[in-house]
Design a protein around this motif. Sequence first.
Motif, mmCIF file in Angstrom:
data_model
loop_
_atom_site.group_PDB
_atom_site.id
_atom_site.type_symbol
_atom_site.label_atom_id
_atom_site.label_comp_id
_atom_site.label_asym_id
_atom_site.label_seq_id
_atom_site.Cartn_x
_atom_site.Cartn_y
_atom_site.Cartn_z
ATOM 1 N N SER A 1 24.692 1.620 -20.724
ATOM 2 C CA SER A 1 23.543 2.640 -20.322
ATOM 3 C C SER A 1 23.248 2.961 -19.345
ATOM 4 C CB SER A 1 22.165 1.672 -21.131
ATOM 5 O OG SER A 1 21.476 0.806 -20.521
ATOM 6 N N PHE A 2 23.210 1.739 -18.150
ATOM 7 C CA PHE A 2 23.185 2.356 -16.925
ATOM 8 C C PHE A 2 24.663 3.193 -16.751
ATOM 9 C CE2 PHE A 2 21.070 -2.201 -15.599
ATOM 10 C CZ PHE A 2 19.957 -1.857 -17.003
ATOM 11 N N ALA A 3 25.964 2.759 -17.243
ATOM 12 C CA ALA A 3 26.643 3.193 -16.473
ATOM 13 C C ALA A 3 26.944 4.735 -16.823
ATOM 14 C CB ALA A 3 28.147 2.960 -16.864
ATOM 15 N N GLY A 4 26.299 5.106 -18.254
ATOM 16 C CA GLY A 4 26.287 6.750 -18.894
ATOM 17 C C GLY A 4 25.422 7.433 -18.161
ATOM 18 N N VAL A 5 24.463 7.068 -18.278
ATOM 19 C CA VAL A 5 22.928 7.690 -16.762
ATOM 20 C C VAL A 5 23.538 8.047 -15.573
ATOM 21 C CG1 VAL A 5 21.949 5.678 -15.840
ATOM 22 C CG2 VAL A 5 20.970 8.383 -15.610
ATOM 23 N N MET A 6 24.389 7.227 -14.949
ATOM 24 C CA MET A 6 25.332 7.107 -14.043
ATOM 25 C C MET A 6 26.326 8.183 -14.120
ATOM 26 S SD MET A 6 23.381 6.919 -11.092
ATOM 27 C CE MET A 6 21.896 5.587 -11.214
ATOM 28 N N GLY A 7 27.257 8.093 -15.772
ATOM 29 C CA GLY A 7 27.937 9.065 -14.997
ATOM 30 C C GLY A 7 27.910 10.455 -15.555
ATOM 31 N N MET A 8 26.566 10.756 -15.852
ATOM 32 C CA MET A 8 25.710 12.285 -15.847
ATOM 33 C C MET A 8 26.065 12.767 -14.364
ATOM 34 S SD MET A 8 22.743 13.039 -17.565
ATOM 35 C CE MET A 8 22.242 15.163 -17.269
ATOM 36 N N ILE A 9 25.309 11.998 -13.416
ATOM 37 C CA ILE A 9 24.808 12.276 -12.595
ATOM 38 C C ILE A 9 26.095 12.341 -11.689
ATOM 39 C CG2 ILE A 9 24.104 10.915 -10.566
ATOM 40 C CD1 ILE A 9 21.524 10.205 -11.906
ATOM 41 N N PHE A 10 27.103 11.653 -12.166
ATOM 42 C CA PHE A 10 28.268 11.621 -11.391
ATOM 43 C C PHE A 10 29.378 13.289 -11.450
ATOM 44 C CE2 PHE A 10 33.140 11.105 -11.498
ATOM 45 C CZ PHE A 10 33.491 10.577 -9.792
ATOM 46 N N ALA A 11 29.343 13.789 -12.837
ATOM 47 C CA ALA A 11 29.684 14.745 -13.185
ATOM 48 C C ALA A 11 28.868 16.294 -12.597
ATOM 49 C CB ALA A 11 29.814 15.022 -14.771
ATOM 50 N N ALA A 12 27.507 15.836 -12.827
ATOM 51 C CA ALA A 12 26.836 16.815 -11.917
ATOM 52 C C ALA A 12 27.238 17.303 -10.492
ATOM 53 C CB ALA A 12 25.289 16.689 -11.721
ATOM 54 N N LYS A 13 27.044 15.904 -9.449
ATOM 55 C CA LYS A 13 27.369 15.599 -8.525
ATOM 56 C C LYS A 13 28.876 16.644 -7.825
ATOM 57 C CE LYS A 13 28.919 12.645 -6.167
ATOM 58 N NZ LYS A 13 29.720 12.639 -4.755
ATOM 59 N N GLN A 14 29.730 16.187 -8.779
ATOM 60 C CA GLN A 14 31.316 16.293 -8.610
ATOM 61 C C GLN A 14 31.840 17.919 -9.035
ATOM 62 O OE1 GLN A 14 32.516 13.822 -6.577
ATOM 63 N NE2 GLN A 14 33.680 13.821 -7.237
ATOM 64 N N THR A 15 31.151 17.857 -9.728
ATOM 65 C CA THR A 15 31.003 19.870 -10.912
ATOM 66 C C THR A 15 32.603 19.509 -11.231
ATOM 67 O OG1 THR A 15 31.461 21.279 -8.958
ATOM 68 C CG2 THR A 15 29.322 20.883 -8.848
ATOM 69 N N PHE A 16 33.369 18.715 -11.338
ATOM 70 C CA PHE A 16 34.286 18.570 -12.547
ATOM 71 C C PHE A 16 34.768 17.159 -12.228
ATOM 72 C CE2 PHE A 16 39.085 17.635 -11.626
ATOM 73 C CZ PHE A 16 39.627 18.377 -12.246
ATOM 74 N N ILE A 17 35.487 16.968 -13.600
ATOM 75 C CA ILE A 17 35.840 15.706 -13.732
ATOM 76 C C ILE A 17 36.672 16.118 -15.441
ATOM 77 C CG2 ILE A 17 33.573 14.658 -14.280
ATOM 78 C CD1 ILE A 17 32.942 15.489 -17.503
ATOM 79 N N SER A 18 38.026 14.384 -15.201
ATOM 80 C CA SER A 18 38.390 15.149 -15.782
ATOM 81 C C SER A 18 39.306 13.637 -16.625
ATOM 82 C CB SER A 18 40.132 15.265 -14.783
ATOM 83 O OG SER A 18 40.633 14.373 -14.275
ATOM 84 N N PRO A 19 39.703 13.031 -16.854
ATOM 85 C CA PRO A 19 39.917 12.270 -17.840
ATOM 86 C C PRO A 19 41.070 11.152 -16.290
ATOM 87 C CG PRO A 19 40.888 13.636 -19.073
ATOM 88 C CD PRO A 19 40.679 14.013 -18.044
ATOM 89 N N GLU A 20 41.473 11.038 -15.630
ATOM 90 C CA GLU A 20 41.977 10.536 -14.536
ATOM 91 C C GLU A 20 40.956 9.899 -13.405
ATOM 92 O OE1 GLU A 20 45.329 9.859 -14.236
ATOM 93 O OE2 GLU A 20 45.340 10.086 -16.167
#
Length: 543
Positions: A390-409
């Motif tokens: 759950s800690f990783a999940g919430v940080m993953g969402m914030i990471f996506a919002a910060k980067q504005t781009f995500i990919s499998p790599e």
Amino acid sequence: MTATMKPAPGRARPMPDRTLLLVIFFVLTSAVLLISHNAPLLESLGPLGSFLRNPIVEALFVSLFLANVLFAHLWRAAPWAKLLVGIGSLLFVLPLAGREDTSLLDLSIQIMIFAALALGLNIVVGLAGLLDLGYVAFFAVGAYTWGIFASPRFSEVLKYYGENPGATNAGTLAIGLFLTVVTIASMVYINRLTARTAPTRTTTWSFRLASFGLIAGLTLSARAVVVLMSGQAESLATGINPGFFWLFLALSIMAAAIVGVLIGLPVLRLKGDYLAIITLGLGEVIRVLANNLDLYTAGSQGITPIKSASVPWFDSLAGALGFSEDQYYLLFLYFLVLAVIVVILTVNIRLDRSRIGRAWIAIRDDEVAAQAMGVPLVQTKLIAFATGASFAGVMGMIFAAKQTFISPESFNLFQSIGVLSMVILGGMGSFPGVILGAAVVTLLNLRILPGLGEATANLGIPQQVNPGQLQRLIFGAILVAMMLLRPEGLLPSRRRTLELHHDDNQEDDSGRGEGGDLSTGLTEVLSPGLAPAKEDERSGGAR
């Protein structure tokens, strides 16, 4: 004349008060940080400005400034001084320096994101003793939970289901909801039944069947909702309203926790190397799925642009403080991540001191003994997996919002290894330690080693041995040196230190009597339980 009292052996001397030193260090490093990130001021300083712009010097000053928070934690100082350093560093100086240099704000967010990931993995590895090499999978779940809906990808999904609805309609939604409610009620009833009586084969299979029914009901409901919403594909061409950001914070936590439970159920009966290999494989499965599900994740091309939260009053405040419009979302995410870190750290501390925390430590030390004492192994391990996920999940969402781009790599095996190295480097089981480990590893990877390569690029060093090309080698050498010189980590917990140095504190009891040491063999040493042959002979001593 009164004899001087000596301190009792083994009792640590009180640390000197360093309040003044802490405040002076904070003021000096804050001033240097603000000056070194103010471009107009650096240009007016001439050679000194060029020196401060050097990548190595800049990385050194950033590291020294962040050491303020570490010293406030370690040093003995007045509470007001510690509060001044903590609040001043994180709430005022860093944002002000980030206003002049956006990369510093971005670096601070990255450090805190990895610190939260390290705190989550610390529960799984440091407290529960479960070696998880696929932890980044939960990070990916949180990132894609927001990335799909807050980007043009959601419109593409709606268009596809609008063109290929199949037999899905409002009736499908009703069936899916009915199946979901019935299976949840069945699972609750079976759970209460097995709590009163011992589980039987019938109740076990009934619970598994209800679980499959729940998954089927949720799948039917989700498909029906998407088909019914397909008519709004054009209005959602750029994704959903950013106002849903707060709802998706909770959804990302739930999604990652559910995935953690689903992954944990079949694998947590294993332990040691077998568990590590299985989690490594499952982590790669999530990445491969993200690569192959083109409709939802855009495959290797990635998802972009991803929206961030819209907070008008915060944007107005940031504008009044002199921040530019393109810095609003970074400043907002900085304070959001800081607040989430405080919540995660509080939850970690409370869990560590609770019954479940003691159960995790018991499982880590000896599973057989823990089970003999009544600790339910699978259930306790699942709680650890779900909490860390759950800690990783919430940080993953914030990471996506910060980067504005995500990919499998963005979520490969090296990310999992990197987070694990933060936990080990900082000190497994130590909350301040893993935060320090995250800061050190992130600074090494993003500032110090790249800065070293940039600073030595024009020195005529052959390309093959240039530090810029050997970042992984240097980082690996640092980790090896740490494990050899300080295996407990930079800032270990007291429990971990005692575990690793237990043998160093042991004494040879035979050396206390008159008999010789057992290893020398100079005299015969009798057992303390052997009766003396003569009245004046000491038991266990030399004849």
